[in-house]
Design a protein around this motif. Sequence first.
Motif, PDB file in Angstrom:
ATOM      1  N   GLU A 160       0.830  -1.205   0.000  1.00  0.00           N
ATOM      2  CA  GLU A 160       0.000   0.000   0.000  1.00  0.00           C
ATOM      3  C   GLU A 160       0.866   1.257   0.000  1.00  0.00           C
ATOM      4  O   GLU A 160       0.607   2.218  -0.732  1.00  0.00           O
ATOM      5  CB  GLU A 160      -0.929  -0.007   1.215  1.00  0.00           C
ATOM      6  N   ALA A 161       1.907   1.250   0.814  1.00  0.00           N
ATOM      7  CA  ALA A 161       2.815   2.399   0.855  1.00  0.00           C
ATOM      8  C   ALA A 161       3.565   2.554  -0.469  1.00  0.00           C
ATOM      9  O   ALA A 161       3.822   3.680  -0.921  1.00  0.00           O
ATOM     10  CB  ALA A 161       3.802   2.226   2.008  1.00  0.00           C
ATOM     11  N   MET A 162       3.902   1.448  -1.110  1.00  0.00           N
ATOM     12  CA  MET A 162       4.588   1.515  -2.404  1.00  0.00           C
ATOM     13  C   MET A 162       3.685   2.118  -3.478  1.00  0.00           C
ATOM     14  O   MET A 162       4.123   2.923  -4.299  1.00  0.00           O
ATOM     15  CB  MET A 162       5.042   0.112  -2.822  1.00  0.00           C
ATOM     16  N   ARG A 163       2.431   1.736  -3.474  1.00  0.00           N
ATOM     17  CA  ARG A 163       1.476   2.303  -4.451  1.00  0.00           C
ATOM     18  C   ARG A 163       1.342   3.805  -4.246  1.00  0.00           C
ATOM     19  O   ARG A 163       1.320   4.570  -5.216  1.00  0.00           O
ATOM     20  CB  ARG A 163       0.112   1.625  -4.309  1.00  0.00           C
ATOM     21  N   ALA A 179       7.470  -5.027  -9.053  1.00  0.00           N
ATOM     22  CA  ALA A 179       7.613  -5.604  -7.724  1.00  0.00           C
ATOM     23  C   ALA A 179       6.274  -6.085  -7.171  1.00  0.00           C
ATOM     24  O   ALA A 179       6.189  -7.164  -6.561  1.00  0.00           O
ATOM     25  CB  ALA A 179       8.225  -4.576  -6.776  1.00  0.00           C
ATOM     26  N   LEU A 180       5.219  -5.314  -7.396  1.00  0.00           N
ATOM     27  CA  LEU A 180       3.905  -5.717  -6.895  1.00  0.00           C
ATOM     28  C   LEU A 180       3.378  -6.940  -7.644  1.00  0.00           C
ATOM     29  O   LEU A 180       2.736  -7.816  -7.045  1.00  0.00           O
ATOM     30  CB  LEU A 180       2.920  -4.552  -7.029  1.00  0.00           C
ATOM     31  N   ALA A 181       3.667  -7.014  -8.924  1.00  0.00           N
ATOM     32  CA  ALA A 181       3.266  -8.199  -9.689  1.00  0.00           C
ATOM     33  C   ALA A 181       4.012  -9.435  -9.192  1.00  0.00           C
ATOM     34  O   ALA A 181       3.439 -10.533  -9.078  1.00  0.00           O
ATOM     35  CB  ALA A 181       3.535  -7.973 -11.179  1.00  0.00           C
ATOM     36  N   ALA A 182       5.302  -9.274  -8.871  1.00  0.00           N
ATOM     37  CA  ALA A 182       6.085 -10.384  -8.336  1.00  0.00           C
ATOM     38  C   ALA A 182       5.509 -10.853  -7.006  1.00  0.00           C
ATOM     39  O   ALA A 182       5.375 -12.063  -6.754  1.00  0.00           O
ATOM     40  CB  ALA A 182       7.539  -9.971  -8.169  1.00  0.00           C
ATOM     41  N   ARG A 183       5.144  -9.903  -6.141  1.00  0.00           N
ATOM     42  CA  ARG A 183       4.553 -10.271  -4.849  1.00  0.00           C
ATOM     43  C   ARG A 183       3.272 -11.073  -5.030  1.00  0.00           C
ATOM     44  O   ARG A 183       3.067 -12.101  -4.369  1.00  0.00           O
ATOM     45  CB  ARG A 183       4.263  -9.011  -4.039  1.00  0.00           C
ATOM     46  N   GLN A 184       2.416 -10.601  -5.918  1.00  0.00           N
ATOM     47  CA  GLN A 184       1.146 -11.297  -6.124  1.00  0.00           C
ATOM     48  C   GLN A 184       1.373 -12.735  -6.575  1.00  0.00           C
ATOM     49  O   GLN A 184       0.710 -13.670  -6.105  1.00  0.00           O
ATOM     50  CB  GLN A 184       0.315 -10.541  -7.160  1.00  0.00           C
ATOM     51  N   GLU A 185       2.324 -12.916  -7.458  1.00  0.00           N
ATOM     52  CA  GLU A 185       2.617 -14.267  -7.949  1.00  0.00           C
ATOM     53  C   GLU A 185       3.225 -15.135  -6.844  1.00  0.00           C
ATOM     54  O   GLU A 185       2.879 -16.315  -6.700  1.00  0.00           O
ATOM     55  CB  GLU A 185       3.582 -14.180  -9.135  1.00  0.00           C
ATOM     56  N   LEU A 186       4.108 -14.566  -6.051  1.00  0.00           N
ATOM     57  CA  LEU A 186       4.767 -15.329  -4.989  1.00  0.00           C
ATOM     58  C   LEU A 186       3.789 -15.759  -3.900  1.00  0.00           C
ATOM     59  O   LEU A 186       3.930 -16.843  -3.323  1.00  0.00           O
ATOM     60  CB  LEU A 186       5.882 -14.478  -4.370  1.00  0.00           C
ATOM     61  N   ALA A 276      13.816  -4.974  -2.251  1.00  0.00           N
ATOM     62  CA  ALA A 276      14.697  -3.864  -2.643  1.00  0.00           C
ATOM     63  C   ALA A 276      13.885  -2.658  -3.102  1.00  0.00           C
ATOM     64  O   ALA A 276      14.190  -1.511  -2.740  1.00  0.00           O
ATOM     65  CB  ALA A 276      15.653  -4.318  -3.738  1.00  0.00           C
ATOM     66  N   VAL A 277      12.838  -2.890  -3.898  1.00  0.00           N
ATOM     67  CA  VAL A 277      11.997  -1.784  -4.359  1.00  0.00           C
ATOM     68  C   VAL A 277      11.273  -1.148  -3.175  1.00  0.00           C
ATOM     69  O   VAL A 277      11.203   0.082  -3.056  1.00  0.00           O
ATOM     70  CB  VAL A 277      10.994  -2.259  -5.429  1.00  0.00           C
ATOM     71  N   GLU A 278      10.747  -1.975  -2.290  1.00  0.00           N
ATOM     72  CA  GLU A 278      10.062  -1.439  -1.115  1.00  0.00           C
ATOM     73  C   GLU A 278      10.989  -0.553  -0.296  1.00  0.00           C
ATOM     74  O   GLU A 278      10.628   0.563   0.112  1.00  0.00           O
ATOM     75  CB  GLU A 278       9.536  -2.598  -0.259  1.00  0.00           C
ATOM     76  N   SER A 279      12.213  -1.026  -0.065  1.00  0.00           N
ATOM     77  CA  SER A 279      13.174  -0.238   0.703  1.00  0.00           C
ATOM     78  C   SER A 279      13.566   1.041  -0.032  1.00  0.00           C
ATOM     79  O   SER A 279      13.729   2.104   0.580  1.00  0.00           O
ATOM     80  CB  SER A 279      14.423  -1.077   0.999  1.00  0.00           C
ATOM     81  N   GLY A 280      13.717   0.943  -1.354  1.00  0.00           N
ATOM     82  CA  GLY A 280      14.088   2.107  -2.147  1.00  0.00           C
ATOM     83  C   GLY A 280      13.006   3.174  -2.150  1.00  0.00           C
ATOM     84  O   GLY A 280      13.295   4.374  -1.996  1.00  0.00           O
ATOM     85  N   LEU A 296      17.237   1.080  -5.810  1.00  0.00           N
ATOM     86  CA  LEU A 296      16.427   0.948  -7.023  1.00  0.00           C
ATOM     87  C   LEU A 296      17.275   0.511  -8.213  1.00  0.00           C
ATOM     88  O   LEU A 296      16.798  -0.239  -9.072  1.00  0.00           O
ATOM     89  CB  LEU A 296      15.698   2.265  -7.300  1.00  0.00           C
ATOM     90  N   GLU A 297      18.534   0.951  -8.262  1.00  0.00           N
ATOM     91  CA  GLU A 297      19.400   0.445  -9.311  1.00  0.00           C
ATOM     92  C   GLU A 297      19.646  -1.047  -9.130  1.00  0.00           C
ATOM     93  O   GLU A 297      19.606  -1.824 -10.090  1.00  0.00           O
ATOM     94  CB  GLU A 297      20.730   1.191  -9.339  1.00  0.00           C
TER      95      GLU A 297
END
Length: 302
Positions: A160-163, A179-186, A276-280, A296-297
């Motif tokens: 939610e915070a990432m969105r 990253a969110l698509a990866a989470r949903q799949e995982l 990594a994306v969440e932290s970035g 992010l890199e």
Amino acid sequence: MAFEPPQRLVRALGETAPDGDDWLEKLPELARQAVALRELTVERVQVPGGRSSLVVLVRRADGTPAVLKLAPRRARPEGERAALAHWGGLGAVQLLETVTTEGALLLERLHPDVSVRSLPEAKALLEAAGTLRRLWVEPPGDAAAHVFETVTERTGRQAEAMRAGAAADPEVAPLVDVALAARQELLAEPPEHRLLHGTFRQSKVLAGERMPWLAVGPDPVVGECAFDLARLVRDRVEDLIAAPSGAAITRRRVKRLAESLEVDQERLRGWTLFRAVESGVRARRVGRPQDAELLLEFASWL
């Protein structure tokens, strides 16, 4: 003794509660009460210390060295207490008391200035991974289990915070979407249900007397092992970014860690990307642009 919180702790708590709270104001008195209750002798406050708690080096009434740790409620100290009790010193620092004082933990004294990060990189990863493996146990089935978040719950809050971050900062939106698509799949088919450290990295593994290396500072969560291992993949991220072949080194690290701990490589890659994306995104939000750029890199390589 004055229990002055280290500046690292003050800054970090300011990031998690930008409007402030009264825990830091109450901290000196909370520390004095915790010391008196346990009849402890204070040696010193550990500096620079952690980002979510005050760590005080103490001695018990019988002269045994110990650590008194005080944390605000939002750092979930009761989850840490329950996890350490469940691990019983196997792979993690030992909880020294059964008495419950909100936000205070009395712990085995390790060597606070010697982490596995002091080793050469390859050896550090090996020792850290071996320590982490010992922590992956079945979660408790008793009343203590309710204090642990699940990976689904924790990453749901983060998502939610990432969105929100992507909406306010379109530059990060493409990586956030991936990253969110990866989470949903995982989360569609998690392969296991284990008690995890939650915030594991090389600096969370300290030298001890009882065992060579022991984990400290868990923010425990229940879920799959690949989620826990993902944070270790990006250790020393500044060195990875500086290396001409950083992307290739990162991919080899994912493969090597997955194989050594018998974790699915693609699931480890996916959770490494998400974390990594969440932290970035969080680093950008709280005003740490340099950290955000590195993270992010790194995520873009995955």
